[in-house]
Design a protein around this motif. Sequence first.
Motif, PDB file in Angstrom:
ATOM      1  N   UNK A 149     -40.173 -17.854  27.297  1.00 56.00           N
ATOM      2  CA  UNK A 149     -39.315 -18.669  26.433  1.00 56.00           C
ATOM      3  C   UNK A 149     -37.996 -17.969  26.123  1.00 56.00           C
ATOM      4  N   UNK A 150     -36.970 -18.741  25.784  1.00 52.89           N
ATOM      5  CA  UNK A 150     -35.690 -18.126  25.405  1.00 52.89           C
ATOM      6  C   UNK A 150     -35.783 -17.401  24.059  1.00 52.89           C
ATOM      7  N   UNK A 151     -34.768 -16.641  23.782  1.00 52.13           N
ATOM      8  CA  UNK A 151     -34.723 -15.849  22.550  1.00 52.13           C
ATOM      9  C   UNK A 151     -34.570 -16.738  21.320  1.00 52.13           C
ATOM     10  N   UNK A 152     -35.197 -16.327  20.222  1.00 50.98           N
ATOM     11  CA  UNK A 152     -35.032 -16.987  18.932  1.00 50.98           C
ATOM     12  C   UNK A 152     -34.125 -16.116  18.069  1.00 50.98           C
ATOM     13  N   UNK A 153     -33.074 -16.707  17.536  1.00 50.97           N
ATOM     14  CA  UNK A 153     -32.121 -15.981  16.711  1.00 50.97           C
ATOM     15  C   UNK A 153     -32.136 -16.553  15.298  1.00 50.97           C
ATOM     16  N   UNK A 415     -44.596  -6.485  17.024  1.00 57.65           N
ATOM     17  CA  UNK A 415     -45.060  -6.926  18.343  1.00 57.65           C
ATOM     18  C   UNK A 415     -46.295  -7.793  18.167  1.00 57.65           C
ATOM     19  N   UNK A 416     -46.470  -8.754  19.084  1.00 55.59           N
ATOM     20  CA  UNK A 416     -47.702  -9.532  19.096  1.00 55.59           C
ATOM     21  C   UNK A 416     -47.899 -10.103  20.492  1.00 55.59           C
ATOM     22  N   UNK A 417     -49.145 -10.477  20.801  1.00 56.24           N
ATOM     23  CA  UNK A 417     -49.485 -11.017  22.108  1.00 56.24           C
ATOM     24  C   UNK A 417     -50.013 -12.435  21.948  1.00 56.24           C
ATOM     25  N   UNK A 418     -49.685 -13.311  22.913  1.00 51.79           N
ATOM     26  CA  UNK A 418     -50.046 -14.717  22.813  1.00 51.79           C
ATOM     27  C   UNK A 418     -51.541 -14.926  23.024  1.00 51.79           C
ATOM     28  N   UNK A 424     -45.859 -11.481  25.432  1.00 54.13           N
ATOM     29  CA  UNK A 424     -45.758 -10.718  24.198  1.00 54.13           C
ATOM     30  C   UNK A 424     -44.407 -11.056  23.567  1.00 54.13           C
ATOM     31  N   UNK A 425     -44.374 -11.028  22.258  1.00 48.78           N
ATOM     32  CA  UNK A 425     -43.143 -11.292  21.517  1.00 48.78           C
ATOM     33  C   UNK A 425     -42.791 -10.057  20.711  1.00 48.78           C
ATOM     34  N   UNK A 426     -41.515  -9.810  20.574  1.00 51.75           N
ATOM     35  CA  UNK A 426     -41.034  -8.653  19.816  1.00 51.75           C
ATOM     36  C   UNK A 426     -39.854  -9.066  18.959  1.00 51.75           C
ATOM     37  N   UNK A 427     -39.761  -8.480  17.787  1.00 52.25           N
ATOM     38  CA  UNK A 427     -38.621  -8.720  16.901  1.00 52.25           C
ATOM     39  C   UNK A 427     -37.952  -7.394  16.588  1.00 52.25           C
ATOM     40  N   UNK A 428     -36.655  -7.443  16.361  1.00 52.44           N
ATOM     41  CA  UNK A 428     -35.906  -6.218  16.102  1.00 52.44           C
ATOM     42  C   UNK A 428     -35.041  -6.371  14.863  1.00 52.44           C
ATOM     43  N   UNK A 433     -35.975 -12.626  18.038  1.00 56.97           N
ATOM     44  CA  UNK A 433     -37.333 -12.587  18.575  1.00 56.97           C
ATOM     45  C   UNK A 433     -37.228 -12.846  20.071  1.00 56.97           C
ATOM     46  N   UNK A 434     -37.756 -11.941  20.882  1.00 58.67           N
ATOM     47  CA  UNK A 434     -37.685 -12.071  22.335  1.00 58.67           C
ATOM     48  C   UNK A 434     -39.089 -12.120  22.920  1.00 58.67           C
ATOM     49  N   UNK A 435     -39.198 -12.830  24.049  1.00 60.35           N
ATOM     50  CA  UNK A 435     -40.483 -13.018  24.716  1.00 60.35           C
ATOM     51  C   UNK A 435     -40.448 -12.315  26.075  1.00 60.35           C
TER      52      UNK A 435
END
Length: 485
Positions: A149-153, A415-418, A424-428, A433-435
């Motif tokens: 998926x695309x990035x969530x901002x 971090x989390x996994x689907x 996996x998704x990560x936030x900074x 939030x990036x996938x």
Amino acid sequence: MRLHQNFKNPDDRSDSEFIDDELVEEVEEMENDEDLLDNEARYMQASDSEDDVDNRDADFQLDDDTEDSSEFDEMAENTDETLSNDERDNANKPLVRPKPSTLNKNVQTETSDDGGGTESCGGRKDEEDEDDETVRAIIAAIKKPRSSPPEIKLEDFVTDICFHPERDIIAVATISGDVCLYEYSNQKNTLLHNIEVHAKACRDVQFTEDGCYLLTCSKDKSIMVTDVETEKLKKFYENAHEDAINKLHVIDANVFATGDDAGTIKLWDLRMKNEIFGLKEVEDYITQLLTNDVGKLLFATSGGGYLSTINIAARKLYVQSEPYEEELTCMGIYRGDSKLVVGSSKGNLYTFNWGQFGYHSDKFPGVKASMSEMIPITDRIACVAGEEGIIRAVHVAPFRNLGIVGQHTMPIESLDISNNGELIASSSHHNDVRFWNVKYFEDFGDIKYNEKHNAYKEKHHNLPSSKFTNASDFFSDLAKENTEE
């Protein structure tokens, strides 16, 4: 003003046979003719820059010091009678010369069978072909289906993320106390709900096992249980801790655990009004809570460097580890529930044999940077991340750096996994939030001790999910092409 002299072929008859006084007078009249002045002005306008004018003058100016200067002077006195009609017409037209650089780049001379030279635009064609290949590659990359998926901002700082256990939904907690629910796909992300749950920062968010409810804890010391579909509050634990709550973990369908900034750990049952168990064995904040599938033991790491193990059924402390001179920040269970791996603020990975949680059995100096997040991808592969903003894949027992899974420009917060294990998704700290698609880990085989490994290369190697490619891959492709030729 310099005269544009007409040059003569040396093989022609001598000038003395053609030149007489009348022709000389005609030549002198041509020098003063206003038409030539107009032609000169038009010539100047046709030049692209002052450098072209200087180059043009330099091309037509004769060198008086050369040995052939007298010969050229004689040839310069040629008249109109030695020129054909076409040549005289061309002599009266303004001369526009292309830039030498353009000629050299775009025009090549090819030798024909009879020894003559023919001009072609092969250089320009090659450049166009190269440009076309580049454009085609870019278009192909754009048209290539996305694998994640695309990035969530977001506008607010992201404190935690959590995948839904059954649906393609991700919950994003923010520092403003809200939780945003997004439905994700490879094409787009859709905001489903924006739930205002806490007055202060929402520090952790978890779904219940069935995915019907959302559990959140906050800096305001409260715990909330919210219905995912209706956004209605089901349960509210006000002042659940005496200090700000930092971590939350779901144990089963009804029981969950929380840890606060002062080191207190509590167990809760959704069917009960108050906590069912409380324990304070450390003085620093709780960094992570974890259980295995059986759910008999609860593990807690702390900023004070302790690993605490709690017997859930007996509701008492099982064992506490020796203190470490670094913060124990994250952990995961591997090798069929036989190994507990704990990460630290110094980038070290400690392995504890199951049932022996007092001291580690193995140590791996991981990335030499603070490690704050760890999630298991397979039974032997973990993804770790922290202050350097890079998600790395690590093989557990034996320990090996497998490479870089993904990157952020700022430190990674969570971090989390689907639910299907493919994303996996990560936030900074960049409020994003990036996938990352990690399905390729299914094809990774076991790593053996007796194989030689390049530790530096493995640490900096980019895996398929990374946004960057490896320079070695480019050169290997070139070597492959040369071999095929």
